[in-house]
Write a protein that holds these residues in place. Sequence first.
Motif, PDB file in Angstrom:
ATOM      1  N   LEU A  75      51.673  35.872  39.270  1.00  0.00           N
ATOM      2  CA  LEU A  75      50.833  37.033  39.548  1.00  0.00           C
ATOM      3  C   LEU A  75      49.882  37.263  38.372  1.00  0.00           C
ATOM      4  CD1 LEU A  75      50.707  39.121  41.909  1.00  0.00           C
ATOM      5  CD2 LEU A  75      52.074  40.643  40.474  1.00  0.00           C
ATOM      6  N   ILE A 132      46.424  48.227  41.938  1.00  0.00           N
ATOM      7  CA  ILE A 132      47.390  47.484  42.746  1.00  0.00           C
ATOM      8  C   ILE A 132      48.441  48.429  43.321  1.00  0.00           C
ATOM      9  CG2 ILE A 132      49.145  45.675  42.731  1.00  0.00           C
ATOM     10  CD1 ILE A 132      47.616  44.331  40.475  1.00  0.00           C
ATOM     11  N   ARG A 138      43.924  46.672  46.105  1.00  0.00           N
ATOM     12  CA  ARG A 138      44.704  45.430  46.150  1.00  0.00           C
ATOM     13  C   ARG A 138      46.146  45.784  46.461  1.00  0.00           C
ATOM     14  NH1 ARG A 138      45.486  41.645  40.803  1.00  0.00           N
ATOM     15  NH2 ARG A 138      47.030  40.186  41.635  1.00  0.00           N
ATOM     16  N   VAL A 169      50.164  44.195  46.657  1.00  0.00           N
ATOM     17  CA  VAL A 169      51.123  43.122  46.402  1.00  0.00           C
ATOM     18  C   VAL A 169      52.436  43.507  47.061  1.00  0.00           C
ATOM     19  CG1 VAL A 169      52.441  41.879  44.656  1.00  0.00           C
ATOM     20  CG2 VAL A 169      50.032  42.400  44.244  1.00  0.00           C
ATOM     21  N   ASP A 172      50.090  38.427  47.765  1.00  0.00           N
ATOM     22  CA  ASP A 172      48.990  39.143  47.119  1.00  0.00           C
ATOM     23  C   ASP A 172      47.799  39.243  48.070  1.00  0.00           C
ATOM     24  OD1 ASP A 172      47.258  40.302  45.347  1.00  0.00           O
ATOM     25  OD2 ASP A 172      47.427  38.751  43.811  1.00  0.00           O
ATOM     26  N   SER A 194      43.925  41.107  48.518  1.00  0.00           N
ATOM     27  CA  SER A 194      42.848  41.833  47.831  1.00  0.00           C
ATOM     28  C   SER A 194      42.235  42.892  48.738  1.00  0.00           C
ATOM     29  CB  SER A 194      41.774  40.836  47.371  1.00  0.00           C
ATOM     30  OG  SER A 194      42.313  39.921  46.455  1.00  0.00           O
TER      31      SER A 194
END
Length: 653
Positions: A22, A30, A229, A231, A240, A242
Amino acid sequence: MIQIEGLSIQFGGRYLFHDIDLVIKTKDRIGLVGKNGAGKSTMLKVLIDEIRPDEGNIKMPNGIEFGYLPQEMQVDYQLSVYEETATAFKEIQELEKKMVEYERSLAEFTDYESPEYTKLIEKFSNTQERLQYLGGQNMRAEVEKVLKGLGFVNGDFDRPVAEFSGGWQMRIELAKILLRQPNYILLDEPTNHLDIESILWLEKFLRDYPGGILLISHDQQFLDHVCNRTVELVAGKAYDYSVPFSQFVAMREQRRERQISEKKKQDKYIEHTKMLIEKFRAKKDKAKFAQTLITKLERLIPIVIDDLETAKASIRFPAAPRSGLIVAKSEQLVKNYGDLNVLNKVNFEIERGEKIAFVGKNGEGKTTFAKIIAGKIQDYLGKFELGYNVTIGYFEQHQAESLDGKMTVLDTIDEVATGEMRLKVRSLLGAFLFSGEDVDKKVSVLSGGEKSRLALAKLMLEPFNLLILDEPTNHLDMRSKEILKSALRNYEGAMIVVSHDREFLKGLTDKVYEFRNKNLKMHYGDVFNFLDELKLDSLDQLGMTKNTNPIDTGTTERALTKEERIRQRQEKKDFEKSLKRISNKIKKSEKQIEEYEKQIATLEETMSDPDFYMTNPKANDIVKEYEDLQKTLETEMDNWETLTLELEEMQET
């Protein structure tokens, strides 16, 4: 930038993370998501070096500072709210102490020509410059702005932190992080103890924050408004994306559909290969071929479909006994805690089957009024009464803490179940995601979300016709919230929900009661109808006007009164009318200019005849008319230019 390479962590022989890579950039926003137990909180602790991985590396530049807000904490506070929050400015406080010492020493000097005096002046000057660079002169203003944004008021600043509940103490820790402005902010469920208005303020702050943000939250709206974003941690892997959370959900479903399709193909291949092995292994001339197929199967990596908890869990509250039309009613109700007035002359009424949300800033009396309705508080002034045949089911904000940690999950429910419900205990626990060996766990080892689910399951053992739920979604993951929301939608009785969770409240209630200034204001519709009104009436008060930085040390616009907002709207209407009036004048002027130019062109054509002066008896009159039109056209052109400039200036304004 932070690089996570080959991260692996095991607990009890099971991989929580396995070979995760990552990259976290300096300005990333995130959202870290996944079901309870997926390792989200562990990931944050790995970043701050509180937990060491079994394998892998984390690379980051020297001197990176993290601001970490855990989900739960235990701190012994001795200072006031302001003093504790101001510890975020440790260097500024140390410099201020030095300034006091230098000033005292300078006052004692008599030999102004000595080298020691010159050195002291130099130290004083350097310290003063550093203090100004760090903004020390604005420290109190910055502290107060952030504290107010998180719900504190002026009277709270000098109160001891120990007087505040754990939720308010969590806000102080959050304020310290925001003021310190570390390179990366790590937040674990920051909205659990915030009201809706403070969440809106925090969203704005985090969107404008210059550093990186990594946050865990079950508030879908909060994730969408802050993060760009997502995760996801699932089955030891990290996926992951975006994109914000809502877009991630659609992409995750596509990923799972691909996994299901590939798994079907693999299963079909395995079945076919096994059939060939059985067919050829008994034949001598095919035995080698069969062994090759066996080796291929042994080396085959099985495709695993991510467990996203998509199985439908259906739960229903017991049928609500019929009550009278009016379920609960208050008239001129007043509640004081000593000299502190919390509720003042509150009039309220809830009818059979109505679903109501209580919202507003923390400390405005939502929980207090919920407890009065539930019969937990009885020392109030004014009138309150329940309707005919009303039975109340009450879920307190911290009800999970009252569970007996020594009992098992199954015993906790079985102890209070009666009659036919004793036969349905395991089914009920299964609906709340307790299955298999989970039911034999001690309550003490359960997570916060599991305890909340268990407390809610207890609530469903008896039939009630008035449910009062105070922050039921705190610590619940998204799947658990969906299950509870579905059950509440089908619930037939009256319901009061105290909550800050916008996604949970969406479409759940008929009315919203806003608690403000010690009273209630009713809004029709669900929480999003209320928020539409809030954007008009309250965001200025929260420091969320356009282009306003929450901790900007410059001047901040004061909150507008209702009369001022009405005046502003009227001024806007008047301004728009003026624009339209000028635009119409310009159009009229342009038509007039066009008409003058046509007339002039006609006269010019007449005057272009070589015999014009000899054959036309009105030649002199025509020339005079032509000259007058030229002057009139010039005047109208000046008028058009003036109007156009005025319009442009107004549009720029």
